[in-house]
Design a protein around this motif. Sequence first.
Motif, PDB file in Angstrom:
ATOM      1  N   ASN A  46     -82.737 120.794 133.799  1.00  0.00           N
ATOM      2  CA  ASN A  46     -82.660 121.110 135.239  1.00  0.00           C
ATOM      3  C   ASN A  46     -83.410 121.296 136.386  1.00  0.00           C
ATOM      4  O   ASN A  46     -84.523 122.192 136.051  1.00  0.00           O
ATOM      5  N   LEU A  47     -83.770 120.085 137.912  1.00  0.00           N
ATOM      6  CA  LEU A  47     -84.527 120.729 138.564  1.00  0.00           C
ATOM      7  C   LEU A  47     -84.320 122.295 139.021  1.00  0.00           C
ATOM      8  O   LEU A  47     -83.413 122.057 139.982  1.00  0.00           O
TER       9      LEU A  47
ATOM     10  N   TYR B 151     -93.406 120.675 135.681  1.00  0.00           N
ATOM     11  CA  TYR B 151     -92.439 120.510 134.505  1.00  0.00           C
ATOM     12  C   TYR B 151     -92.445 121.828 134.063  1.00  0.00           C
ATOM     13  O   TYR B 151     -93.355 121.493 133.327  1.00  0.00           O
TER      14      TYR B 151
ATOM     15  N   GLN C 151     -87.044 123.869 132.541  1.00  0.00           N
ATOM     16  CA  GLN C 151     -86.483 123.791 130.912  1.00  0.00           C
ATOM     17  C   GLN C 151     -86.009 124.698 129.809  1.00  0.00           C
ATOM     18  O   GLN C 151     -86.482 126.076 130.111  1.00  0.00           O
TER      19      GLN C 151
ATOM     20  N   ALA D  85     -84.933 113.058 136.961  1.00  0.00           N
ATOM     21  CA  ALA D  85     -84.619 113.850 137.898  1.00  0.00           C
ATOM     22  C   ALA D  85     -85.861 114.322 138.468  1.00  0.00           C
ATOM     23  O   ALA D  85     -85.796 114.383 139.819  1.00  0.00           O
ATOM     24  N   ALA D  86     -87.204 114.460 138.307  1.00  0.00           N
ATOM     25  CA  ALA D  86     -88.351 114.523 139.138  1.00  0.00           C
ATOM     26  C   ALA D  86     -88.610 113.827 139.958  1.00  0.00           C
ATOM     27  O   ALA D  86     -88.179 113.371 141.015  1.00  0.00           O
TER      28      ALA D  86
ATOM     29  N   THR E  19     -90.043 122.684 140.297  1.00  0.00           N
ATOM     30  CA  THR E  19     -89.915 122.515 138.660  1.00  0.00           C
ATOM     31  C   THR E  19     -89.131 122.483 137.966  1.00  0.00           C
ATOM     32  O   THR E  19     -88.516 121.938 138.924  1.00  0.00           O
ATOM     33  N   ILE E  20     -89.118 120.919 136.800  1.00  0.00           N
ATOM     34  CA  ILE E  20     -88.160 120.828 136.643  1.00  0.00           C
ATOM     35  C   ILE E  20     -87.816 122.196 134.852  1.00  0.00           C
ATOM     36  O   ILE E  20     -88.871 121.999 134.749  1.00  0.00           O
TER      37      ILE E  20
ATOM     38  N   ARG F 188     -91.756 111.519 129.532  1.00  0.00           N
ATOM     39  CA  ARG F 188     -91.897 112.115 130.357  1.00  0.00           C
ATOM     40  C   ARG F 188     -92.655 111.439 131.354  1.00  0.00           C
ATOM     41  O   ARG F 188     -91.668 110.469 132.716  1.00  0.00           O
TER      42      ARG F 188
ATOM     43  N   GLY G  20     -85.224 114.737 132.711  1.00  0.00           N
ATOM     44  CA  GLY G  20     -86.252 115.805 133.552  1.00  0.00           C
ATOM     45  C   GLY G  20     -86.970 114.861 134.563  1.00  0.00           C
ATOM     46  O   GLY G  20     -86.986 115.078 135.569  1.00  0.00           O
TER      47      GLY G  20
END
Length: 341
Positions: free
Chosen positions: A330-331, A278, A296, A170-171, A293-294, A198, A167
């Motif tokens: 996922n983003l 996130y 969850q 991806a950010a 955001t990511i 993270r 995650g």
Amino acid sequence: MKKATMKDVARMAGVTQPTVSHVLNRTAPISDEVACRVRQAVKELGYRPNANARSLKTKKTNMVGLLIPNISNGYYADIVQTVEEELREEGLLLFLCNTFHEGVLEKKYTDTLIEQNVRGIIIGYGLADESCYASVIDNEIPTVTLDSKIVSSKKEIPSVEINNETGARAAADHLFHIGAKNMCFISEPLFNRALKKRYIGFKERLDELGVPFNQEFCFLETMEYDKIEMGYNLGAHVLMNKQIDAIFASTDQLAYGVIRRLKEGHVRIPEDIAVIGYDDNSLSKLISPELTTIAQPKTEMAVRGTQMLIKMIDAENMEQENLHIVLEPNLIIRESTMGLA
């Protein structure tokens, strides 16, 4: 109306009273077909087992403990709701423990859950006091961890976690692709495995992209308190560093506070500084600008973790590959970074 008895349930379901007891107390493997008949008879007759008598007989309550840092955090509130719903369907009750990341409270709650003879324990994050894991193992209490994986020399503790490193990477990718050059990382204290992952994932991915991680743009709080206020306070450091053009906040709540501070400093989001959080809390699409955001899969994590614990309570064997489950985040791209690519 006469109060229904276990004998009445047994007669209607066409089974013996011990079988009814095993189904209700989960003390022996019973076929799904028989268990379904018993539960249907219980429902039709309105039978209510005596909880005190059941506890005395089985030496176990019908409670499951859940340790989380703080239910005021929307992420953990969602997990609590999901776990409680899953347990309720199985006739189990939730014993909620808010620990605030304090090792003393973690130990106190763990000892209390053991003393109360709970059926099982779900640990919703990486504990500060790791001796608690040994305690539940030594007392043979079925235990599952969420969003963390514990390596113990005594016994494996099954887990369901989210790939926090993926995650964070991806950010980093997203901020890089929208043209950010001086990226900042802000976080609450890195007390648990998820937050550490993270941090590591973001740092390593920036290095791979040829954008060296600038430690001067890494702002970590040293103690726990309200997350939005924490983000607001950390935002002051961002305002003092005019080079920063993007922020990765380790949680959405931190991002809310940062955005508020940046707005007060007349910083345009995302034109001057892009912000990504996130968790994908429900408020993230309601604030202005809407927060990238990511996301969850926390509901899936809570469901699968609870179902895993129920299998352990029912003494069902689990395949080795099912002891540790990793889910992918996922983003979600929204206004706080949109339109800059």
